[in-house]
Design an enzyme around this catalytic site. Structure first.
Site, PDB file in Angstrom:
ATOM      1  N   SER A 128      -4.123   2.994   5.524  1.00  0.00           N
ATOM      2  CA  SER A 128      -3.708   1.808   4.771  1.00  0.00           C
ATOM      3  C   SER A 128      -3.836   0.537   5.620  1.00  0.00           C
ATOM      4  O   SER A 128      -4.933   0.200   6.066  1.00  0.00           O
ATOM      5  CB  SER A 128      -2.285   2.016   4.232  1.00  0.00           C
ATOM      6  OG  SER A 128      -1.937   1.028   3.292  1.00  0.00           O
ATOM      7  N   ASP A 199      -5.785   5.634  -6.098  1.00  0.00           N
ATOM      8  CA  ASP A 199      -4.903   4.856  -5.224  1.00  0.00           C
ATOM      9  C   ASP A 199      -4.345   3.668  -6.003  1.00  0.00           C
ATOM     10  O   ASP A 199      -5.092   2.818  -6.487  1.00  0.00           O
ATOM     11  CB  ASP A 199      -5.687   4.369  -3.997  1.00  0.00           C
ATOM     12  CG  ASP A 199      -4.786   3.877  -2.875  1.00  0.00           C
ATOM     13  OD1 ASP A 199      -3.738   3.265  -3.175  1.00  0.00           O
ATOM     14  OD2 ASP A 199      -5.135   4.083  -1.699  1.00  0.00           O
ATOM     15  N   HIS A 232      -2.285   7.125  -2.964  1.00  0.00           N
ATOM     16  CA  HIS A 232      -2.169   6.459  -1.665  1.00  0.00           C
ATOM     17  C   HIS A 232      -1.441   7.377  -0.681  1.00  0.00           C
ATOM     18  O   HIS A 232      -0.303   7.128  -0.287  1.00  0.00           O
ATOM     19  CB  HIS A 232      -1.430   5.123  -1.835  1.00  0.00           C
ATOM     20  CG  HIS A 232      -1.600   4.201  -0.652  1.00  0.00           C
ATOM     21  ND1 HIS A 232      -2.817   3.674  -0.283  1.00  0.00           N
ATOM     22  CD2 HIS A 232      -0.711   3.713   0.241  1.00  0.00           C
ATOM     23  CE1 HIS A 232      -2.663   2.902   0.769  1.00  0.00           C
ATOM     24  NE2 HIS A 232      -1.390   2.920   1.115  1.00  0.00           N
TER      25      HIS A 232
END
Length: 257
Positions: A128, A199, A232
């Protein structure tokens, strides 16, 4: 550890910020030490959680260094303070880049790698916002300098980005194409990007766009993996493919059972 960044802005404006990094967790290699990778956590996380996951990967020749980002107010959270490698208004490449924060984190990573043995291959990876910082480090390596023009001191051999994006994407191609040396370094750096198609935090198209931007800027040694149904987070299949890719790209002696 603190890192002070002095940068000149437009006109006579001068900015100086000091960043206090948190605890660094180290996973030592279980076999012959062939590579060291700094791995960067996501927004609000810390180095400890990733060190536990990385310790269980079948990569006995890699030393993992898992630092913790500074705690700072983050615009995307309405100014709420949490661990973040840089300030960000949105988790994408659309907003303005916090070059002070990015440079400070990239320098912290380079400093962690700078004391490794000369025969050990060096890399950086992350998840991320950590992936975004890893990719920013890749662009600093290619250009031979940080965003503030200070020399970048580390010879990177591999970069991994999971569920991330590319800061500074809009001007990257011109910067790389303007230097023969930068183009050579970009073309020789292996990069692996992975992104879940479901995501809902860092949209899949940002990951896809980052891969395209890197490729068009001359980072030809790039692998992009899309994962159908993945949100995610990471899954064993993704980490297995990262292990296989790292073993091949770094010429490691191989996995152990």
């Amino acid at each position: 550890m603190s890192y002070s960044n002095h940068s000149m802005g437009s006109g006579s404006r001068t900015a100086r910020r000091t960043f206090e990094f948190g605890r660094t967790h180290v996973v030592r290699p279980k076999g012959k030490h062939q590579a060291t990778i700094v791995w960067l956590h996501g927004l609000g996380d810390n180095g400890s959680s990733w060190s536990q996951l990385l310790e269980n990967l079948p990569l006995p020749n890699i030393k993992w260094i898992c630092p913790t980002a500074p705690t700072r107010p983050v615009a995307v959270l309405g100014g709420f303070p949490c661990t973040a490698w840089f300030d960000v208004g949105e988790l994408s490449d659309d907003g303005p880049d916090d070059l002070d924060g990015l440079d400070a984190s990239a320098a912290h990573i380079a400093n962690l790698l700078s004391t490794e043995p000369a025969d050990v291959k060096l890399g950086v990876g992350g998840f991320s916002m950590g992936a975004a910082t890893a990719l920013y480090s890749a662009t600093c390596y290619a250009q031979g300098k940080y965003g503030n023009n200070s020399p970048y001191p580390v010879n990177l051999k591999t970069v991994v980005g999971l569920s991330g994006w590319l800061p500074g994407s809009r001007s990257l191609r011109n910067k790389i194409e303007g230097s023969h040396e930068a183009a050579r370094r970009a073309a020789s750096l292996p990069i692996m990007l992975c992104h879940g198609m479901n995501d809902d935090v860092v949209a899949y198209n940002y990951g896809e766009r980052s891969a395209h931007c890197l490729s068009s800027a001359g980072f030809r040694y790039l692998t992009f993996k899309a994962y159908d149904g993945l949100g995610h987070y990471t899954v064993p299949k993704e980490m297995d493919e990262v292990c296989t890719w790292l073993t091949g790209r770094l010429g490691l002696e191989g996995c152990h059972s």
